[in-house]
Scaffold this active site. Structure first.
Site, short mmCIF file in Angstrom:
data_model
loop_
_atom_site.label_atom_id
_atom_site.label_comp_id
_atom_site.label_asym_id
_atom_site.label_seq_id
_atom_site.Cartn_x
_atom_site.Cartn_y
_atom_site.Cartn_z
CE LYS A 72 -4.46 -1.24 1.95
NZ LYS A 72 -5.42 -0.88 3.00
CG ASP A 108 -8.82 1.28 2.93
OD1 ASP A 108 -9.60 0.45 2.44
OD2 ASP A 108 -7.59 1.06 3.06
P1 NAP Z 1 -1.64 -2.19 11.79
O1 NAP Z 1 -1.12 -1.21 10.83
O2 NAP Z 1 -0.76 -3.33 12.23
O3 NAP Z 1 -2.12 -1.38 13.10
C1 NAP Z 1 -2.65 -2.02 14.24
C2 NAP Z 1 -2.71 -1.03 15.39
O4 NAP Z 1 -3.25 -1.74 16.52
C3 NAP Z 1 -1.35 -0.49 15.83
O5 NAP Z 1 -1.50 0.83 16.29
C4 NAP Z 1 -1.00 -1.42 16.99
O6 NAP Z 1 -0.14 -0.82 17.91
C5 NAP Z 1 -2.34 -1.61 17.61
N1 NAP Z 1 -2.40 -2.84 18.42
C6 NAP Z 1 -2.08 -4.09 18.02
N2 NAP Z 1 -2.24 -4.95 19.04
C7 NAP Z 1 -2.63 -4.21 20.11
C8 NAP Z 1 -2.93 -4.53 21.46
N3 NAP Z 1 -2.85 -5.77 21.92
N4 NAP Z 1 -3.31 -3.52 22.28
C9 NAP Z 1 -3.36 -2.26 21.84
N5 NAP Z 1 -3.09 -1.89 20.56
C10 NAP Z 1 -2.72 -2.87 19.71
O7 NAP Z 1 -2.96 -2.90 11.24
P2 NAP Z 1 -4.07 -2.21 10.29
O8 NAP Z 1 -3.73 -2.45 8.88
O9 NAP Z 1 -4.28 -0.83 10.78
O10 NAP Z 1 -5.35 -3.14 10.60
C11 NAP Z 1 -5.94 -3.11 11.88
C12 NAP Z 1 -7.25 -3.91 11.89
O11 NAP Z 1 -8.19 -3.29 10.99
C13 NAP Z 1 -7.11 -5.36 11.43
O12 NAP Z 1 -7.95 -6.15 12.24
C14 NAP Z 1 -7.62 -5.32 10.00
O13 NAP Z 1 -8.17 -6.56 9.60
C15 NAP Z 1 -8.71 -4.27 10.11
N6 NAP Z 1 -9.00 -3.62 8.83
C16 NAP Z 1 -10.25 -3.73 8.33
C17 NAP Z 1 -10.56 -3.10 7.14
C18 NAP Z 1 -11.96 -3.23 6.59
O14 NAP Z 1 -12.17 -2.93 5.41
N7 NAP Z 1 -12.94 -3.61 7.39
C19 NAP Z 1 -9.59 -2.36 6.45
C20 NAP Z 1 -8.31 -2.26 7.00
C21 NAP Z 1 -8.02 -2.90 8.19
P3 NAP Z 1 1.48 -0.88 17.75
O15 NAP Z 1 1.77 -0.08 16.51
O16 NAP Z 1 1.97 -0.28 19.00
O17 NAP Z 1 1.81 -2.33 17.56
#
Ligand code: NAP
Length: 287
Positions: A72, A108
């Site tokens: 991305k 998004d």
């Molecule tokens: P990402 O870039 O890895 O970001 C995840 C975030 O969550 C980071 O800020 C991380 O903190 C935090 N986090 C992870 N584990 C945690 C915990 N145990 N406690 C507190 N904070 C925590 O992932 P992403 O791409 O943003 O995706 C996140 C979620 O959104 C996923 O479940 C994904 O499937 C979903 N999503 C859905 C859609 C949709 O169309 N519905 C689209 C995009 C994403 P750190 O940086 O400190 O690790």
């Protein structure tokens, strides 16, 4: 599956891995419904092959594609033009070929706000609280500002990453409205927010019994609040089950997935996407 002819145009999604993607199911259902002579394929592209993959797709006339993890951000320098929304979010998920080059945007944020716009609320006094500050949170922040929210609170667990997140925005409309907070400050905001959004992966299958915040914290939400989880497996998540028990309206991640795909399809084919067909194909695949 759409029928393949000598004239069939190519669309697809690049990712690594890409096998888990639900986009082919949604997009092919839509293409068939519209009677468009095109097919949407998963293209596994390893990070080091990204420039070659784009050159190859241009050479064989691919009309457009989605980009997912890990492409991305990496795809951005390879594009001729990037829309302002994608520049702000710092990621491109939708690419199309036009006028001798690849164009990129990010659907998004539009996907995220679509189910909120359906609620026809006044957002001008809503201060959303966003749990997590990763990639998806960027689209959520841009979406909340587009909705007209006067402030957006983003809660993260890593102060360095939070500071980088805060400093990464260049649009004054976002810079002025964004407030980053650490998790220990979350309780100051819960009773004041009408919109709580989980963008962390906490609660995603197979860890479906987990929630980013507990039931006691969720009980602080005021009447009429909305709890929105970007996760779509399981649906609903523990976070949403507990929020619903406190009387909140809940939204899961399926609609965002459908709507970002619908917005991408409209870019590629230049006509309204059959959203209901895409939603039904996605829900069937998730079952
Ligand atoms: P990402 O870039 O890895 O970001 C995840 C975030 O969550 C980071 O800020 C991380 O903190 C935090 N986090 C992870 N584990 C945690 C915990 N145990 N406690 C507190 N904070 C925590 O992932 P992403 O791409 O943003 O995706 C996140 C979620 O959104 C996923 O479940 C994904 O499937 C979903 N999503 C859905 C859609 C949709 O169309 N519905 C689209 C995009 C994403 P750190 O940086 O400190 O690790």
């Amino acid at each position: 599956m759409p029928e393949i002819h000598g004239t069939t145009q190519l669309l697809g999604i690049i990712g690594h891995p890409v096998e888990h993607s639900l986009s082919p199911v949604m997009q092919n259902a839509a293409l068939m419904h519209l009677g468009i002579d095109a097919i949407f394929l998963p293209f596994p592209v390893e990070p080091e092959h990204l420039p070659t993959a784009l050159a190859g797709m241009a050479a064989i006339g691919v009309r457009g594609f989605n980009a997912t993890i890990p492409h991305k951000q990496a795809v951005m320098p390879l594009l001729k033009t990037i829309t302002p929304v994608a520049q702000q979010i710092g990621a491109v998920n939708t690419v199309w070929w036009d006028d001798g080059g690849w164009y990129g945007t990010n659907t998004d944020a539009a996907g995220f706000i679509a189910p909120l716009q359906e609620l026809a609320r006044d957002w001008s006094d809503v201060i959303p609280v966003v749990l997590g500050n990763g990639g998806a949170a960027r689209a959520v922040v841009a979406g909340c500002v587009e909705l007209g929210c006067p402030k957006v609170v983003v809660v993260g667990r890593n102060e360095e990453k939070l500071a980088a997140f805060e400093q990464s925005w260049t649009a004054p409309a976002i810079q002025q409205r964004l407030k980053v907070q650490t998790w220990d400050q979350l309780d100051n905001w819960l009773s004041r927010t009408q919109l709580l959004i989980n963008t962390t992966p906490v609660g995603m299958a197979p860890n479906s019994d987990r929630s980013p915040i507990d039931a006691v914290q969720l009980a602080q939400l005021p009447g009429g609040a909305i709890a929105y989880d970007l996760i779509y497996t399981p649906r609903p998540t523990q976070f949403l089950i507990q929020a619903q028990a406190t009387g909140a309206t809940i939204i899961d991640g399926t609609e965002m997935l459908v709507q970002q795909g619908a917005a991408a399809l409209e870019r590629w084919v230049g006509q309204p996407a059959p959203v209901a067909v895409m939603r039904s194909a996605l829900l069937k695949a998730l079952e």
